[in-house]
Design a protein around this motif. Structure first.
Motif, PDB file in Angstrom:
ATOM      1  N   LYS A  73      -5.931  12.075   5.705  1.00 37.36           N
ATOM      2  CA  LYS A  73      -5.168  11.465   6.810  1.00 37.36           C
ATOM      3  C   LYS A  73      -3.820  10.951   6.283  1.00 37.36           C
ATOM      4  CE  LYS A  73      -8.279  11.625  10.263  1.00 37.36           C
ATOM      5  NZ  LYS A  73      -9.546  11.842   9.727  1.00 37.36           N
ATOM      6  N   PRO A  74      -2.955  11.859   5.811  1.00 39.30           N
ATOM      7  CA  PRO A  74      -1.696  11.433   5.188  1.00 39.30           C
ATOM      8  C   PRO A  74      -0.749  10.774   6.189  1.00 39.30           C
ATOM      9  CG  PRO A  74      -1.655  13.782   5.592  1.00 39.30           C
ATOM     10  CD  PRO A  74      -3.055  13.311   5.923  1.00 39.30           C
ATOM     11  N   ASP A  75       0.188  10.010   5.647  1.00 36.07           N
ATOM     12  CA  ASP A  75       1.221   9.388   6.475  1.00 36.07           C
ATOM     13  C   ASP A  75       2.271  10.407   6.909  1.00 36.07           C
ATOM     14  OD1 ASP A  75       0.429   6.528   6.412  1.00 36.07           O
ATOM     15  OD2 ASP A  75       0.659   6.829   4.256  1.00 36.07           O
ATOM     16  N   MET A  83       0.835  -1.190   0.000  1.00 38.04           N
ATOM     17  CA  MET A  83       0.000   0.000   0.000  1.00 38.04           C
ATOM     18  C   MET A  83       0.878   1.251   0.000  1.00 38.04           C
ATOM     19  SD  MET A  83      -3.131   0.729   2.558  1.00 38.04           S
ATOM     20  CE  MET A  83      -3.660   2.369   2.886  1.00 38.04           C
ATOM     21  N   LYS A  84       0.565   2.176  -0.893  1.00 45.71           N
ATOM     22  CA  LYS A  84       1.353   3.393  -1.010  1.00 45.71           C
ATOM     23  C   LYS A  84       1.195   4.282   0.216  1.00 45.71           C
ATOM     24  CE  LYS A  84       1.466   4.185  -5.978  1.00 45.71           C
ATOM     25  NZ  LYS A  84       1.175   5.142  -7.028  1.00 45.71           N
ATOM     26  N   LYS A  85       2.289   4.885   0.627  1.00 41.18           N
ATOM     27  CA  LYS A  85       2.241   5.899   1.682  1.00 41.18           C
ATOM     28  C   LYS A  85       1.763   7.201   1.058  1.00 41.18           C
ATOM     29  CE  LYS A  85       4.239   3.592   5.100  1.00 41.18           C
ATOM     30  NZ  LYS A  85       3.643   3.380   6.392  1.00 41.18           N
ATOM     31  N   THR A  86       0.968   7.954   1.816  1.00 41.56           N
ATOM     32  CA  THR A  86       0.440   9.212   1.295  1.00 41.56           C
ATOM     33  C   THR A  86       1.169  10.403   1.915  1.00 41.56           C
ATOM     34  OG1 THR A  86      -1.300   9.249   2.969  1.00 41.56           O
ATOM     35  CG2 THR A  86      -1.857   8.286   0.843  1.00 41.56           C
ATOM     36  N   GLU A 136       5.776  11.148  -6.503  1.00 45.33           N
ATOM     37  CA  GLU A 136       4.986  10.100  -7.157  1.00 45.33           C
ATOM     38  C   GLU A 136       5.891   9.090  -7.865  1.00 45.33           C
ATOM     39  OE1 GLU A 136       0.726  12.368  -7.809  1.00 45.33           O
ATOM     40  OE2 GLU A 136       2.154  12.374  -9.479  1.00 45.33           O
ATOM     41  N   LEU A 137       6.944   9.585  -8.506  1.00 45.14           N
ATOM     42  CA  LEU A 137       7.898   8.687  -9.160  1.00 45.14           C
ATOM     43  C   LEU A 137       8.627   7.813  -8.142  1.00 45.14           C
ATOM     44  CD1 LEU A 137       9.390  11.046 -11.891  1.00 45.14           C
ATOM     45  CD2 LEU A 137       8.010   8.987 -12.276  1.00 45.14           C
ATOM     46  N   SER A 138       8.670   8.270  -6.902  1.00 47.90           N
ATOM     47  CA  SER A 138       9.312   7.504  -5.825  1.00 47.90           C
ATOM     48  C   SER A 138       8.333   6.566  -5.123  1.00 47.90           C
ATOM     49  CB  SER A 138       9.944   8.458  -4.812  1.00 47.90           C
ATOM     50  OG  SER A 138      10.954   9.234  -5.430  1.00 47.90           O
ATOM     51  N   GLY A 139       7.089   6.499  -5.629  1.00 44.31           N
ATOM     52  CA  GLY A 139       6.136   5.528  -5.123  1.00 44.31           C
ATOM     53  C   GLY A 139       5.131   6.040  -4.103  1.00 44.31           C
ATOM     54  N   PHE A 140       5.087   7.347  -3.883  1.00 45.74           N
ATOM     55  CA  PHE A 140       4.144   7.908  -2.923  1.00 45.74           C
ATOM     56  C   PHE A 140       2.871   8.375  -3.628  1.00 45.74           C
ATOM     57  CE2 PHE A 140       8.312   8.755  -0.956  1.00 45.74           C
ATOM     58  CZ  PHE A 140       8.125   8.125   0.262  1.00 45.74           C
TER      59      PHE A 140
END
Length: 121
Positions: A46-48, A1-4, A23-27
């Motif tokens: 509710k971001p990480d 699951m992606k971190k936000t 985003e290119l780094s997977g977030f």
């Protein structure tokens, strides 16, 4: 699951650049451009982690930190402040409000900022 990540940056060009890099780094990245929008987005998403510019139109990043730390729904979200505002009192205020780090934008490449975010997640 992606971190936000909630990216709070009022300069659109910088916001777009950091958003693309993250985003290119997977977030998964959500953007806000002022304090009011940032609070609303933080409550909804509710971001990480929040990446917070200090110099914003109207209210500044310190005001955002005060509001979010006072709200139990947001208080525990980690924040990295990043700014070109290298003011000792502002850094003290940010640290008092429990930022994980206070980065001077010109001292870090976008990739180094991504690396810092990964350290805290």
């Amino acid at each position: 699951m992606k971190k936000t990540i909630l990216l709070v940056e009022d300069e659109r060009i910088l916001s777009d650049m950091y958003k693309d890099k993250l985003e290119l780094s997977g977030f998964e990245v959500f953007s806000a451009f002022d304090v009011e929008e940032a609070i609303k987005s933080a409550l909804k998403v509710k971001p990480d982690l929040i990446l917070l510019d200090i110099l914003l139109p109207g209210e500044d990043g310190i005001s955002f930190l005060e509001k979010m730390r006072a709200d139990e729904r947001l208080a525990s979200i980690p924040v990295i402040a990043f700014s070109n505002f290298d003011d000792p009192q502002t850094k003290i205020d940010a640290q008092r409000l429990e930022v994980k780090d206070y980065l001077i934008k010109t001292d870090y490449t976008p990739q180094e900022i991504v690396d810092k975010i990964k350290e805290y997640l």
